[in-house]
Write an enzyme that holds these catalytic residues in place. Structure first.
Site, short mmCIF file in Angstrom:
data_model
loop_
_atom_site.label_atom_id
_atom_site.label_comp_id
_atom_site.label_asym_id
_atom_site.label_seq_id
_atom_site.Cartn_x
_atom_site.Cartn_y
_atom_site.Cartn_z
N LYS A 179 20.07 32.43 19.21
CA LYS A 179 18.69 31.97 19.01
C LYS A 179 18.73 30.50 18.62
O LYS A 179 19.01 30.16 17.47
CB LYS A 179 17.96 32.78 17.93
CG LYS A 179 16.45 32.49 17.92
CD LYS A 179 15.78 32.86 16.63
CE LYS A 179 15.90 31.78 15.58
NZ LYS A 179 15.13 30.54 15.92
N GLU A 254 26.54 27.80 7.25
CA GLU A 254 26.86 26.37 7.16
C GLU A 254 25.54 25.66 6.92
O GLU A 254 24.69 25.56 7.80
CB GLU A 254 27.53 25.91 8.46
CG GLU A 254 28.42 24.68 8.28
CD GLU A 254 27.64 23.38 8.25
OE1 GLU A 254 27.37 22.89 7.12
OE2 GLU A 254 27.30 22.87 9.31
N CYS A 288 24.00 17.22 8.28
CA CYS A 288 24.33 17.86 7.01
C CYS A 288 25.39 17.08 6.24
O CYS A 288 25.46 17.15 5.01
CB CYS A 288 24.79 19.30 7.22
SG CYS A 288 26.25 19.46 8.28
N GLU A 382 18.10 16.84 -0.48
CA GLU A 382 18.63 16.48 0.84
C GLU A 382 17.51 15.78 1.60
O GLU A 382 16.43 16.34 1.79
CB GLU A 382 19.11 17.71 1.60
CG GLU A 382 19.81 17.35 2.90
CD GLU A 382 20.35 18.56 3.64
OE1 GLU A 382 21.32 18.40 4.40
OE2 GLU A 382 19.80 19.67 3.46
#
Length: 487
Positions: A179, A254, A288, A382
């Site tokens: 997906k 992750e 990331c 973040e």
């Protein structure tokens, strides 16, 4: 080989589930970030579509795993050749759908070619051990496929990060239900599906169904899926982990990062500035591993900040498909607005704006903030935007404390001419990836990629970690004669 792979199959308005087909969930429109215009249309999966795909994957998996290893390896090698032949078409899709500059697109393509060769090479590697045993008994531990692996991939490096999980999962003998992120379903799904289909992957082994959160939750919960590989935000990762745990499934998470780049007072300043620029502005900071905090020893901090500001003011911003720019659009206007919120709140708390700090729709100017303290949003959150956040430190111990002052634990970099000193700091950082005399954004298909804490659950993708992630141990004993037990 086909020189126009992207038009080899009629995929508009469809998804791959056994064959290219429409879905019960309707359609999904793909928007080009740089223009806001429609770019493509695909089928959108409903939970019922996901269920049917998982059943189909389960039915196809055993035959795929039973193929001779050489035959499976040929699929990956053929795919690598096809990708070489179709670089230009694939790169254009990556630029237009993700908003990345052309060199970023070429990096993704080169990385996937590497991953395809690594997947082929996995099939000639040992996959078991002969264990100690008594005379007359053979004791063997071997790696066996999970069965069906569900892969949920992100928007930022969709071709690479989809491939990083899907290819080793397939190489280990699993079927995959993928997906991709609904914002990047072509580069995160169609590109790889077409490639593997043209390379001879048997029908039904890979299902590719774009969808929203309901489709993702259906995939995580499906009874035919025995492992989930998720790459994305920490907030969504917590939900994926919760659902997978409830169904007793292996899950590889992750997730995000708030990565520190440590610049010590004996660092080569020019190289540190060069690395810091790459670490925070590559792909608009939507990585990331991006450097979310530049920790600079006080002796160098002002010079470092001014050099960064000069670089920021010189970087062109615009549509990477039509102009030679360094900074493209963020994935959505909502994401750009969130970056602006973080920047403005931090300025209001005392951060000093040296460059940038302005939003124009999906475009955000490369930004430099100095005098950042640990209580500011730009230090804590973040960002996923093109922002350099600079914090001064005095001692090596303070640098370590600042770097570890976060719930995340993905990547770090340390710049110093004194390797011993840099290594001593690196060994104290609570991260999964650390680079001495380099910046935080590093990737290689032969290394175990993953983080700690809010950056992941300790799972890893890549290199020696792939057999660990995408298979499980089975213990087998064989006795020359059945034993006589006392009961």
């Amino acid at each position: 080989m086909n020189s126009n792979l992207l038009t080899a199959t009629e995929w508009t308005g469809k998804a791959l589930s056994g064959h290219w087909t429409s879905l019960a969930g309707g359609t999904l429109e793909v928007i080009e970030p740089a223009t806001g215009e429609p770019l493509a249309q695909l089928a959108k999966a409903s939970p019922a579509d996901i269920r049917a795909a998982c059943q189909g994957a389960r039915q196809s998996q055993k035959a795929w795993a039973a193929l001779p290893y050489g035959e499976r390896a040929k699929v990956f090698r053929r795919a690598a050749g096809l990708l070489e032949d179709n670089r230009a078409a694939y790169a254009e899709w990556i630029v237009r759908e993700t908003g990345g500059i052309p060199p970023k697109a070429m990096f993704e393509i080169d990385s996937v070619i590497h991953l395809l060769h690594e997947a082929a090479a996995m099939l000639t590697q040992p996959r078991g051990l002969v264990l100690p045993s008594v005379d007359g008994v053979s004791s063997i531990a071997r790696r066996v496929p999970h069965g069906v692996v569900g892969v949920i991939s992100p928007f930022n490096f969709p071709f690479l990060l989809t491939s990083r999980a899907t290819l080793p999962a397939l190489a280990c003998g699993n079927a995959v239900v993928l997906k991709p992120d609904p914002r990047t379903p072509v580069t995160g799904g169609v590109l790889l599906a077409l490639l593997l289909q043209a390379a001879g992957l048997p029908a039904g082994v890979l299902h590719m169904l774009p969808g929203e959160a309901d489709a993702g939750e259906a995939l995580v919960s499906d009874p035919d899926v025995t492992m989930i590989s998720f790459t994305g935000s920490t907030a969504v990762g917590r939900r994926v982990g919760e659902l997978a745990g409830r169904h007793l499934k292996k899950v590889a998470l992750e997730l995000g990062g708030k990565n520190a780049l440590l610049i010590l007072d004996d660092a080569d300043l020019e190289l540190a500035v060069c690395g810091g620029s790459w670490a925070s502005w590559l792909h608009q900071g939507q990585i990331c591993m991006s450097a979310g905090r530049h920790l600079v020893q006080r002796k160098l901090v002002e010079t470092y900040a001014q050099r960064m500001a000069e670089k920021a003011r010189a970087l062109p911003v615009g549509n990477p498909h039509t102009s030679p720019v360094a900074i493209g659009p963020l994935i959505t206007e909502k994401q750009a607005a969130n970056v602006h919120r973080i920047v403005q709140q931090s300025i209001a708390m005392g951060a000093r704006l040296l460059a940038g700090g302005s939003q124009d729709g999906r475009f955000y100017q490369p930004t430099v903030l100095a005098d950042v303290t640990p209580d500011m949003p730009v230090f804590r959150e973040e960002i996923f935007g093109p922002v350099v956040s600079i914090t001064a430190f005095d001692s090596d111990a303070e640098a370590v404390a600042l770097a570890n002052d976060t719930e995340y634990g993905l990547a770090a970099g340390v710049h110093s001419r004194d390797i011993g000193r840099a290594m001593a700091l690196a060994e104290q950082l609570n991260v999964g990836l650390v680079h001495v005399n380099d910046q935080t954004v590093n990737d290689d298909g032969t290394m175990p990629m993953g983080g700690r804490g809010a950056s992941g659950n300790g799972s890893r993708h890549g290199g020696p970690a792939n057999w660990d992630e995408f298979t499980q141990w089975q213990w087998t004993t064989v006795r020359n004669t059945a034993p006589a037990y006392p009961l």
